[in-house]
Design an enzyme around this catalytic site. Sequence first.
Site, PDB file in Angstrom:
ATOM      1  N   SER A 102       0.821  -1.221   0.000  1.00 24.38           N
ATOM      2  CA  SER A 102       0.000   0.000   0.000  1.00 24.38           C
ATOM      3  C   SER A 102       0.851   1.265   0.000  1.00 24.38           C
ATOM      4  CB  SER A 102      -0.931  -0.017   1.215  1.00 24.38           C
ATOM      5  OG  SER A 102      -1.701  -1.191   1.236  1.00 24.38           O
TER       6      SER A 102
ATOM      7  N   THR B 144       0.826   4.029  -1.785  1.00 25.78           N
ATOM      8  CA  THR B 144       0.114   5.307  -1.824  1.00 25.78           C
ATOM      9  C   THR B 144      -0.457   5.668  -0.460  1.00 25.78           C
ATOM     10  OG1 THR B 144      -0.410   5.077  -4.161  1.00 25.78           O
ATOM     11  CG2 THR B 144      -1.840   6.500  -2.877  1.00 25.78           C
ATOM     12  N   ASP B 145      -0.965   4.687   0.272  1.00 23.06           N
ATOM     13  CA  ASP B 145      -1.487   4.951   1.616  1.00 23.06           C
ATOM     14  C   ASP B 145      -0.397   5.469   2.541  1.00 23.06           C
ATOM     15  OD1 ASP B 145      -4.413   3.866   1.831  1.00 23.06           O
ATOM     16  OD2 ASP B 145      -3.336   2.364   0.662  1.00 23.06           O
ATOM     17  N   TYR B 146       0.754   4.832   2.506  1.00 25.98           N
ATOM     18  CA  TYR B 146       1.831   5.247   3.397  1.00 25.98           C
ATOM     19  C   TYR B 146       2.371   6.620   3.022  1.00 25.98           C
ATOM     20  CZ  TYR B 146       1.834   0.660   5.576  1.00 25.98           C
ATOM     21  OH  TYR B 146       1.469  -0.467   6.274  1.00 25.98           O
TER      22      TYR B 146
ATOM     23  N   GLY C 157       0.040   9.037   4.374  1.00 22.17           N
ATOM     24  CA  GLY C 157       0.260   9.143   5.806  1.00 22.17           C
ATOM     25  C   GLY C 157       1.403  10.082   6.143  1.00 22.17           C
TER      26      GLY C 157
END
Length: 396
Positions: free
Chosen positions: A164, A166-168, A171
């Site tokens: 993931s 893009t999520d990190y 974040g």
Amino acid sequence: MKLLEGVRVLDISTVIAAPFAAGLMADFGAEVIKIEMPEGGDPFRRLGPYHGGQALRFACMGRNKKSVTLDLRTEKGKEIFLQLVEKSDVVIENFRTGTLDKWGIGYAKMKERKPDIILSHVTGYGQTGPYKNIPGFGTPATAFSGMTYITGYPDRPPVSPSFSLTDYIAGLYTAMGTMMALYHRDALHGKGQEIDVSLYEGVFRFMEILCADYDKNGIIRERRPKLNGTSSPGGTYKTKDEKWVVLVCSTDRTWEYLTTAMHREDLLADPLYVTMRDRVKNDSSLDKIVSDWIGSKDYLELKAIVDAAGVPVNLVYSIEDIFADPHYQVRNDIVEMPHPVLGSIKMPGITPVFSETPGEIKWVGPELGEHNQEVYGKLLEYNESYLGELKKEGVI
């Protein structure tokens, strides 16, 4: 004293991007209170991989956080949440755009209770625009950002990151944005504000090369396994003992270092390779020269040569390679923490490293509602009778 000691964060988000941002702040001393639904809590608690039936990832994602249960959809739950807002500095959320307002606990309501509160939103496509209400997940957002289109081989389907990413990245932007808002509030103007983070924009921010090239040259970058024509030589190569390595020569100086390592200083005077533009133009023939040279060396022999010459070359590491590497060990990049079910579990260490105010991992992801008594009993001063009533009603 910890770097963020005295900062209290309410993490009402789930899964990856926003919880990761709150976790980064927790690593450096912020008191992060993770608010979860009474039944089941964060879905991340149940995501694989597993060991003996135990989900493994929450141990790291939930580290250093305090877990309380609270149903924000109930009237009592909303009031309790707003009481917690009164005593906090930051709220981090990743509900679909407009959800908190629909529930009656949006930013305007928060400011009534805490005028300088900071609210960080994380959604797939942001708080504005025609796509603001579309559910956001990392892999589709990566495709939307333009990254997937340029990743992979031209004769095969586009490749999404295998985790993931893009999520990190989102974040990281959320943590950075929240910290800038805290600085603006506490050191400059005393005002809270909202931060609007989307999943796709963090990755798109990395795409300045694509933007400029399309804007001025009309070039649509396509998939290729090398460096997209920005520098040469460079790419992924196989050694004589069949190890994959990555090489990049993004400056004239590193190109000079490579010719020295190869004992091919004659290439410096070759009109095909004098400038970076020349080398990019003639990348195919240069790539063959470099590939043949690397393919004539075992990895350890190659590594000794390139390190001595100052050429940036690295083995393509698996997680097994990472666990065995002494540099990772010396840097405390992998830490082992006690775990109530697994005995212990290893996880990434803390980054960045501060000389005066280092971060700390105090505990792994807590059990659901583990800190109800501490937060509600001590912070909000609820008595045992009221806590029992809230639990019976399913509010906590």
